[in-house]
Design an enzyme around this catalytic site. Sequence first.
Site, PDB file in Angstrom:
ATOM      1  N   PHE A  63      33.736   5.541  -6.543  1.00  0.00           N
ATOM      2  CA  PHE A  63      33.984   4.099  -6.460  1.00  0.00           C
ATOM      3  C   PHE A  63      32.708   3.388  -6.022  1.00  0.00           C
ATOM      4  CE2 PHE A  63      34.998   0.170  -4.311  1.00  0.00           C
ATOM      5  CZ  PHE A  63      35.854  -0.444  -5.222  1.00  0.00           C
ATOM      6  N   ASN A 110      37.711   9.180 -17.185  1.00  0.00           N
ATOM      7  CA  ASN A 110      36.330   8.672 -17.184  1.00  0.00           C
ATOM      8  C   ASN A 110      35.379   9.761 -17.649  1.00  0.00           C
ATOM      9  OD1 ASN A 110      34.118   9.474 -15.017  1.00  0.00           O
ATOM     10  ND2 ASN A 110      36.152   9.821 -14.078  1.00  0.00           N
ATOM     11  N   ARG A 111      34.355   9.305 -18.353  1.00  0.00           N
ATOM     12  CA  ARG A 111      33.234  10.195 -18.707  1.00  0.00           C
ATOM     13  C   ARG A 111      31.948   9.436 -18.411  1.00  0.00           C
ATOM     14  NH1 ARG A 111      35.786   9.400 -23.895  1.00  0.00           N
ATOM     15  NH2 ARG A 111      34.766   7.747 -25.115  1.00  0.00           N
ATOM     16  N   LEU A 112      31.892   8.879 -17.194  1.00  0.00           N
ATOM     17  CA  LEU A 112      30.751   8.034 -16.819  1.00  0.00           C
ATOM     18  C   LEU A 112      29.447   8.825 -16.890  1.00  0.00           C
ATOM     19  CD1 LEU A 112      32.381   6.214 -13.772  1.00  0.00           C
ATOM     20  CD2 LEU A 112      31.803   5.183 -15.974  1.00  0.00           C
ATOM     21  N   PHE A 114      27.698  10.340 -14.190  1.00  0.00           N
ATOM     22  CA  PHE A 114      26.778  10.103 -13.056  1.00  0.00           C
ATOM     23  C   PHE A 114      25.824   8.928 -13.314  1.00  0.00           C
ATOM     24  CE2 PHE A 114      26.768  14.872 -11.560  1.00  0.00           C
ATOM     25  CZ  PHE A 114      28.047  14.717 -11.076  1.00  0.00           C
ATOM     26  N   ASN A 139      27.804  12.061  -1.665  1.00  0.00           N
ATOM     27  CA  ASN A 139      28.114  13.094  -2.648  1.00  0.00           C
ATOM     28  C   ASN A 139      26.895  13.248  -3.562  1.00  0.00           C
ATOM     29  OD1 ASN A 139      29.024  13.944  -5.363  1.00  0.00           O
ATOM     30  ND2 ASN A 139      31.074  13.977  -4.461  1.00  0.00           N
ATOM     31  N   ASN A 170      28.447  18.315  -5.344  1.00  0.00           N
ATOM     32  CA  ASN A 170      29.393  18.132  -6.446  1.00  0.00           C
ATOM     33  C   ASN A 170      29.007  19.040  -7.610  1.00  0.00           C
ATOM     34  OD1 ASN A 170      31.098  17.272  -8.434  1.00  0.00           O
ATOM     35  ND2 ASN A 170      30.275  15.189  -8.572  1.00  0.00           N
ATOM     36  N   SER A 173      31.957  17.927 -11.589  1.00  0.00           N
ATOM     37  CA  SER A 173      32.196  16.845 -12.546  1.00  0.00           C
ATOM     38  C   SER A 173      32.235  17.433 -13.953  1.00  0.00           C
ATOM     39  CB  SER A 173      31.081  15.804 -12.476  1.00  0.00           C
ATOM     40  OG  SER A 173      31.149  14.992 -13.639  1.00  0.00           O
ATOM     41  N   ASN A 175      31.548  15.844 -16.578  1.00  0.00           N
ATOM     42  CA  ASN A 175      30.778  14.999 -17.488  1.00  0.00           C
ATOM     43  C   ASN A 175      29.275  15.265 -17.497  1.00  0.00           C
ATOM     44  OD1 ASN A 175      33.145  13.544 -18.289  1.00  0.00           O
ATOM     45  ND2 ASN A 175      33.108  12.571 -16.266  1.00  0.00           N
ATOM     46  N   THR A 176      28.839  16.330 -16.836  1.00  0.00           N
ATOM     47  CA  THR A 176      27.436  16.746 -16.904  1.00  0.00           C
ATOM     48  C   THR A 176      27.427  18.176 -17.431  1.00  0.00           C
ATOM     49  OG1 THR A 176      26.765  15.292 -15.099  1.00  0.00           O
ATOM     50  CG2 THR A 176      25.342  17.182 -15.542  1.00  0.00           C
ATOM     51  N   LYS A 213      32.552  20.361  -3.517  1.00  0.00           N
ATOM     52  CA  LYS A 213      33.678  19.756  -4.247  1.00  0.00           C
ATOM     53  C   LYS A 213      33.954  20.545  -5.511  1.00  0.00           C
ATOM     54  CE  LYS A 213      35.529  15.374  -5.928  1.00  0.00           C
ATOM     55  NZ  LYS A 213      35.358  13.917  -5.924  1.00  0.00           N
ATOM     56  N   ASN A 242      38.112  17.612  -7.980  1.00  0.00           N
ATOM     57  CA  ASN A 242      37.576  16.616  -8.908  1.00  0.00           C
ATOM     58  C   ASN A 242      38.618  16.332 -10.005  1.00  0.00           C
ATOM     59  OD1 ASN A 242      35.589  14.962 -10.230  1.00  0.00           O
ATOM     60  ND2 ASN A 242      34.024  16.224  -9.240  1.00  0.00           N
ATOM     61  N   GLY A 264      44.368  10.573 -11.084  1.00  0.00           N
ATOM     62  CA  GLY A 264      45.601   9.834 -10.835  1.00  0.00           C
ATOM     63  C   GLY A 264      46.819  10.748 -10.835  1.00  0.00           C
TER      64      GLY A 264
HETATM   65  C1  LIG Z   1      35.976   6.241 -12.415  1.00  0.00           C
HETATM   66  C2  LIG Z   1      35.804   7.486 -11.599  1.00  0.00           C
HETATM   67  C3  LIG Z   1      34.534   7.914 -11.259  1.00  0.00           C
HETATM   68  C4  LIG Z   1      34.373   9.069 -10.493  1.00  0.00           C
HETATM   69  N1  LIG Z   1      33.117   9.456 -10.132  1.00  0.00           N
HETATM   70  C5  LIG Z   1      32.966  10.544  -9.337  1.00  0.00           C
HETATM   71  C6  LIG Z   1      31.679  10.934  -8.899  1.00  0.00           C
HETATM   72  O1  LIG Z   1      30.676  10.290  -9.171  1.00  0.00           O
HETATM   73  N2  LIG Z   1      31.593  12.055  -8.123  1.00  0.00           N
HETATM   74  C7  LIG Z   1      32.690  12.804  -7.762  1.00  0.00           C
HETATM   75  O2  LIG Z   1      32.553  13.792  -7.044  1.00  0.00           O
HETATM   76  N3  LIG Z   1      33.924  12.426  -8.158  1.00  0.00           N
HETATM   77  C8  LIG Z   1      34.069  11.328  -8.923  1.00  0.00           C
HETATM   78  N4  LIG Z   1      35.334  10.954  -9.308  1.00  0.00           N
HETATM   79  C9  LIG Z   1      36.489  11.803  -8.919  1.00  0.00           C
HETATM   80  C10 LIG Z   1      37.175  11.290  -7.662  1.00  0.00           C
HETATM   81  O3  LIG Z   1      36.329  11.340  -6.543  1.00  0.00           O
HETATM   82  C11 LIG Z   1      38.436  12.136  -7.376  1.00  0.00           C
HETATM   83  O4  LIG Z   1      38.040  13.475  -7.115  1.00  0.00           O
HETATM   84  C12 LIG Z   1      39.425  12.135  -8.533  1.00  0.00           C
HETATM   85  O5  LIG Z   1      39.442  10.886  -9.183  1.00  0.00           O
HETATM   86  C13 LIG Z   1      40.853  12.454  -8.072  1.00  0.00           C
HETATM   87  O6  LIG Z   1      41.324  11.480  -7.155  1.00  0.00           O
HETATM   88  P1  LIG Z   1      42.294  10.255  -7.620  1.00  0.00           P
HETATM   89  O7  LIG Z   1      43.364  10.854  -8.475  1.00  0.00           O
HETATM   90  O8  LIG Z   1      42.797   9.669  -6.339  1.00  0.00           O
HETATM   91  O9  LIG Z   1      41.425   9.306  -8.362  1.00  0.00           O
HETATM   92  C14 LIG Z   1      35.513   9.804 -10.085  1.00  0.00           C
HETATM   93  C15 LIG Z   1      36.781   9.356 -10.432  1.00  0.00           C
HETATM   94  C16 LIG Z   1      36.950   8.218 -11.182  1.00  0.00           C
HETATM   95  C17 LIG Z   1      38.339   7.768 -11.523  1.00  0.00           C
END
Ligand SMILES: Cc1cc2nc3c(=O)[nH]c(=O)nc-3n(C[C@H](O)[C@H](O)[C@H](O)COP(=O)(O)O)c2cc1C
Length: 356
Positions: A63, A110-112, A114, A139, A170, A173, A175-176, A213, A242, A264
Amino acid sequence: MNPLFDLGLPLLRLLPPETAHRASIAALRTGIAPSRPESDAPSLGISLWGRRFPNPIGLAAGFDKNAEVPDAMLRFGFGFVETGTVTPRPQPGNPKPRMFRLVEDHALVNRLGFNNEGLDVARARLAARRGRAGLVGANLGKNRDSAEAVADYVAGVRALAGFADYLVVNVSSPNTPGLRDLQRKASLLALISALKSARAEATPSDPPPLLLKIAPDLTQDERAEIAEAALESGIDGLVISNTTVARPAELRSRHAHESGGLSGKPLFAVSTVLVGEMRRLTRNRLPLIGVGGIASAADAYAKIRAGASLVQLYTALIYEGPGLVLRIKRDLAGFLARDGFASIGDAVGADVPLPS
Ligand SMILES: Cc1cc2nc3c(=O)[nH]c(=O)nc-3n(C[C@H](O)[C@H](O)[C@H](O)COP(=O)(O)O)c2cc1C
């Protein structure tokens, strides 16, 4: 809590998710968060790693990737805030669109990749808030185009160890490319040993705890390897979990098959079971942070009873608004009292008894 914060939600939901996110951060940077957090019920407090958490509800990574608004988020009542993921150099992330609301499923994909401003920017922001109350973690990740994963994480530890209350490595993820291979035992042992040396150099006194993580999509062998590596390496805790690359059959939203990590509600059960399993595999020797699909006090309580000493959330904030944090804390204190637990620590792992 000012009801305006939750009233703003329907407006934000009219915007594409990433635009809404940027708008929220921009608004928070202007200082619209509440002026001070309400004090927490004493039963919600817990001490870990020599740090006092006023309550166990944290903001999950992703976030506030660039540590722009940790204090604003603390004022919404979070017990701690995890900034990042931060990579050594700034990077743009994947092409847009790369974040999708699965409204019917109370989920996001999401597939942001990083997207972030890099370590120098994060360090300057964290340094500027040093000495302020409130626990803020960082993180750490690796740049997509870096061939030297270990060196990237070492750079993260060197840059941020002195400015964060805890650090998270971390390796999970989706997405990397190649990142999650670092979850194998030999890679983990080498990585964590290098990071502990870097931490000892950067912060000889009061080093921040170093947590790992992990992904929810692990085979039984991989889980066992992580537990062994965690215990052998002397890592200080695990963040579980994650986002998932799995797509449960029950998903209804039209965005369900976008590639990326799913978060979610559909992640809740899987990540909660994994908390219980890692508690057993690590023989309760490490504090666990439970994250994945928490949208109510009952959800947070289930993770705690599965073995989490702290929990985090992100996706539910988008659907419920920041008033959710106060509601969870109020109801969680009620559950503890109802079940005869004097504090969170007494409830940790209540549902996952360990063999004696
Ligand atoms: C839009 C988005 C971006 C995220 N970016 C990261 C990130 O940069 N690093 C990370 O460790 N987790 C990232 N997460 C994963 C969250 O920290 C969390 O582990 C995951 O969303 C599960 O929790 P939730 O169901 O409450 O969202 C991201 C999640 C979302 C939805």
